[in-house]
Design a protein around this motif. Structure first.
Motif, short mmCIF file in Angstrom:
data_model
loop_
_atom_site.label_atom_id
_atom_site.label_comp_id
_atom_site.label_asym_id
_atom_site.label_seq_id
_atom_site.Cartn_x
_atom_site.Cartn_y
_atom_site.Cartn_z
N TYR A 14 -8.51 -1.64 23.88
CA TYR A 14 -8.39 -2.83 23.05
C TYR A 14 -9.38 -2.72 21.89
O TYR A 14 -10.49 -2.24 22.09
CB TYR A 14 -8.74 -4.08 23.86
CG TYR A 14 -7.90 -4.31 25.08
CD1 TYR A 14 -6.64 -4.90 24.98
CD2 TYR A 14 -8.37 -3.94 26.34
CE1 TYR A 14 -5.87 -5.12 26.12
CE2 TYR A 14 -7.60 -4.17 27.48
CZ TYR A 14 -6.36 -4.76 27.37
OH TYR A 14 -5.60 -4.98 28.48
N THR A 29 -12.49 -0.40 26.66
CA THR A 29 -11.56 0.28 27.55
C THR A 29 -11.00 -0.70 28.57
O THR A 29 -11.74 -1.32 29.32
CB THR A 29 -12.29 1.42 28.31
OG1 THR A 29 -12.77 2.33 27.33
CG2 THR A 29 -11.35 2.13 29.26
N GLY A 30 -9.69 -0.82 28.55
CA GLY A 30 -9.04 -1.62 29.58
C GLY A 30 -8.67 -0.75 30.76
O GLY A 30 -8.89 -1.10 31.92
N GLU A 49 -14.26 -4.73 40.75
CA GLU A 49 -14.99 -5.89 40.22
C GLU A 49 -14.28 -6.46 39.00
O GLU A 49 -13.37 -5.84 38.45
CB GLU A 49 -16.43 -5.47 39.88
CG GLU A 49 -16.48 -4.45 38.76
CD GLU A 49 -17.85 -3.77 38.68
OE1 GLU A 49 -18.78 -4.18 39.38
OE2 GLU A 49 -17.94 -2.81 37.89
N SER A 50 -14.71 -7.63 38.58
CA SER A 50 -14.13 -8.29 37.43
C SER A 50 -14.29 -7.39 36.19
O SER A 50 -15.35 -6.81 35.97
CB SER A 50 -14.84 -9.63 37.21
OG SER A 50 -14.23 -10.30 36.15
N GLY A 51 -13.19 -7.26 35.43
CA GLY A 51 -13.25 -6.43 34.22
C GLY A 51 -13.00 -4.95 34.48
O GLY A 51 -13.11 -4.13 33.58
N GLY A 53 -10.19 -3.52 35.19
CA GLY A 53 -8.92 -3.03 34.65
C GLY A 53 -7.70 -3.29 35.53
O GLY A 53 -6.61 -2.78 35.27
N LYS A 54 -7.85 -4.13 36.54
CA LYS A 54 -6.76 -4.38 37.48
C LYS A 54 -5.55 -5.04 36.79
O LYS A 54 -4.42 -4.59 36.93
CB LYS A 54 -7.26 -5.27 38.64
CG LYS A 54 -8.48 -4.70 39.35
CD LYS A 54 -8.96 -5.61 40.48
CE LYS A 54 -9.44 -7.00 40.06
NZ LYS A 54 -10.66 -7.00 39.21
N SER A 55 -5.84 -6.10 36.04
CA SER A 55 -4.73 -6.80 35.36
C SER A 55 -4.13 -5.92 34.27
O SER A 55 -2.91 -5.91 34.08
CB SER A 55 -5.23 -8.10 34.73
OG SER A 55 -5.68 -8.98 35.73
N THR A 56 -4.99 -5.19 33.57
CA THR A 56 -4.49 -4.28 32.54
C THR A 56 -3.50 -3.30 33.16
O THR A 56 -2.40 -3.08 32.64
CB THR A 56 -5.66 -3.51 31.90
OG1 THR A 56 -6.57 -4.46 31.34
CG2 THR A 56 -5.19 -2.55 30.83
N ARG A 59 -0.17 -5.04 34.19
CA ARG A 59 0.61 -5.44 33.00
C ARG A 59 1.29 -4.23 32.37
O ARG A 59 2.45 -4.31 31.95
CB ARG A 59 -0.30 -6.11 31.97
CG ARG A 59 -0.62 -7.56 32.26
CD ARG A 59 -0.99 -8.33 30.99
NE ARG A 59 -2.05 -7.68 30.24
CZ ARG A 59 -3.35 -7.96 30.39
NH1 ARG A 59 -3.74 -8.87 31.25
NH2 ARG A 59 -4.25 -7.33 29.68
N HIS A 212 -9.09 -9.99 45.17
CA HIS A 212 -10.52 -9.94 45.46
C HIS A 212 -10.77 -10.03 46.95
O HIS A 212 -11.86 -9.83 47.42
CB HIS A 212 -11.24 -11.13 44.80
CG HIS A 212 -11.55 -10.92 43.37
ND1 HIS A 212 -10.94 -11.62 42.36
CD2 HIS A 212 -12.40 -10.06 42.76
CE1 HIS A 212 -11.41 -11.21 41.21
NE2 HIS A 212 -12.30 -10.27 41.41
N1 LIG Z 1 -6.38 -8.76 25.52
C1 LIG Z 1 -7.56 -8.14 25.60
N2 LIG Z 1 -8.29 -7.91 24.49
C2 LIG Z 1 -9.48 -7.26 24.54
N3 LIG Z 1 -10.03 -6.80 25.68
C3 LIG Z 1 -9.34 -6.99 26.83
C4 LIG Z 1 -8.08 -7.66 26.86
N4 LIG Z 1 -7.64 -7.71 28.13
C5 LIG Z 1 -8.59 -7.09 28.88
N5 LIG Z 1 -9.60 -6.66 28.10
C6 LIG Z 1 -10.79 -5.91 28.55
O1 LIG Z 1 -10.35 -4.83 29.37
C7 LIG Z 1 -11.18 -4.69 30.51
C8 LIG Z 1 -10.34 -4.82 31.77
O2 LIG Z 1 -9.86 -6.16 31.86
P1 LIG Z 1 -8.88 -6.66 32.99
O3 LIG Z 1 -8.44 -8.02 32.62
O4 LIG Z 1 -7.84 -5.64 33.23
O5 LIG Z 1 -9.86 -6.70 34.27
P2 LIG Z 1 -9.61 -7.25 35.72
O6 LIG Z 1 -10.00 -6.14 36.66
O7 LIG Z 1 -8.24 -7.78 35.84
O8 LIG Z 1 -10.70 -8.41 35.85
P3 LIG Z 1 -10.63 -9.83 36.64
O9 LIG Z 1 -10.91 -9.48 38.08
O10 LIG Z 1 -11.74 -10.60 36.05
O11 LIG Z 1 -9.29 -10.42 36.43
C9 LIG Z 1 -12.28 -5.73 30.37
O12 LIG Z 1 -13.39 -5.12 29.77
C10 LIG Z 1 -11.67 -6.76 29.44
O13 LIG Z 1 -12.66 -7.42 28.70
#
Ligand SMILES: Nc1ncnc2c1ncn2[C@@H]1O[C@H](COP(=O)(O)OP(=O)(O)OP(=O)(O)O)[C@@H](O)[C@H]1O
Ligand SMILES: [Mg+2]
Length: 268
Positions: A14, A29-30, A49-51, A53-56, A59, A212
């Motif tokens: 991103y 880095t996502g 952990e949060s951030g 990259g799981k949701s990335t 998706r 989680h």
């Molecule tokens: N739309 C976006 N624009 C910029 N950065 C993003 C975007 N979406 C995710 N990120 C970044 O990518 C990284 C991974 O984010 P992601 O949402 O995939 O984490 P996650 O594991 O799902 O976290 P959580 O457990 O908090 O949901 C993080 O550093 C986040 O800040």
């Protein structure tokens, strides 16, 4: 067993919030260079952990976002997230997703029947759509007549059942949950967990579950992917990863989360 989803070198960067004028382009880095194989009928848990990259990751796998690099195949067919909505119908028909928040994810102006039936109309699924809506409401433990009512009339747990009904109404092969149980209290969580297990056993649904909650993963998933800073740092059979983690990050992650219930380990 068929590999349903295969990803290679999957990467998502991103743009950083504050772009630098000179020097290398800044980015966050996502996801970085992920290889994934999801077998049809399996249930894969994604933890980290949060951030991390799981949701990335989920998706991208559902083509709700386009990778910076890397490839995805669904049942051997290349997935092009940049394609038009219509040319992604084939993928949408085979996938469903439930998000964390049962309050934000349902349009309050739409009746439950319209919400749940929406994918059937949007994807042009043939057959008696109204009947299918009633049927799937029953599948998730709701009354078919609830189709006439509106989301505000339901509790959080019921709303999450509605969201689940919508995600499976079109009979997808894969259901992705991004923390689908986190907003629910323990009892409701257990009920929905049981429901997911039933759907899996009955319909051979493939599950990809971001959570989680290690108890949830242990109960439902046969494989686990562990993520850190956008990378997959460990993966393998659930019992192996949870009970004998090879990577110190996984050990720390597991230690930071309470309960591992040995009673639900060992399911195959
Ligand atoms: N739309 C976006 N624009 C910029 N950065 C993003 C975007 N979406 C995710 N990120 C970044 O990518 C990284 C991974 O984010 P992601 O949402 O995939 O984490 P996650 O594991 O799902 O976290 P959580 O457990 O908090 O949901 C993080 O550093 C986040 O800040
Ligand atoms: Mg997330």
């Amino acid at each position: 067993m068929t590999t349903l989803i295969r990803a290679r070198g999957l990467t998502r960067r991103y743009p950083a919030p504050t772009a630098r004028l000179f020097g290398p382009r800044a980015f966050t880095t996502g996801l970085e260079d992920a290889d994934i194989d999801v077998r049809e009928g399996s249930a894969v848990g994604i933890i980290g952990e949060s951030g991390s990259g799981k949701s990335t990751l989920v998706r991208l796998l559902l083509a709700l976002d386009a990778p910076t690099a890397g490839t995805i195949e669904f049942d051997g067919r290349p997935v092009d997230a940049g394609a038009s909505a219509r040319s992604l119908h084939w993928l949408r028909r085979q996938t469903g997703i439930v998000f964390q928040d049962p309050y934000a994810s349902l349009d309050p102006r739409m009746s439950v029947g319209r919400i749940v039936g929406e994918p059937l109309w949007a994807l042009g699924i043939e057959g008696d759509r109204r009947a299918r809506v009633r049927e799937v409401l029953e599948d998730v433990g709701l009354e078919p007549d609830m189709a006439e009512r509106f989301p505000h009339e339901f509790s959080g747990g019921q709303r999450q059942r509605i969201a689940l009904a919508r995600a499976i109404a079109h009979r997808p092969r894969v259901l992705v949950g991004d923390e689908p149980l986190s907003a629910l209290d323990v009892t409701v969580r257990a009920q929905i967990l049981e429901l997911l297990g039933e759907l899996r056993a009955r319909d051979g649904l493939t599950l990809l579950l971001v959570s989680h909650d290690i108890g949830v993963v242990q109960n439902l998933c046969d494989e686990v992917i562990v993520m850190k800073d956008g990378r997959i740092v460990e993966e393998g059979p659930t019992e192996k990863v949870l009970l004998q983690p090879q990577v110190s990050y996984t050990r720390r992650l597991l230690a930071s989360i309470p309960v591992i219930d040995p009673g639900v380990g060992g399911r195959s």
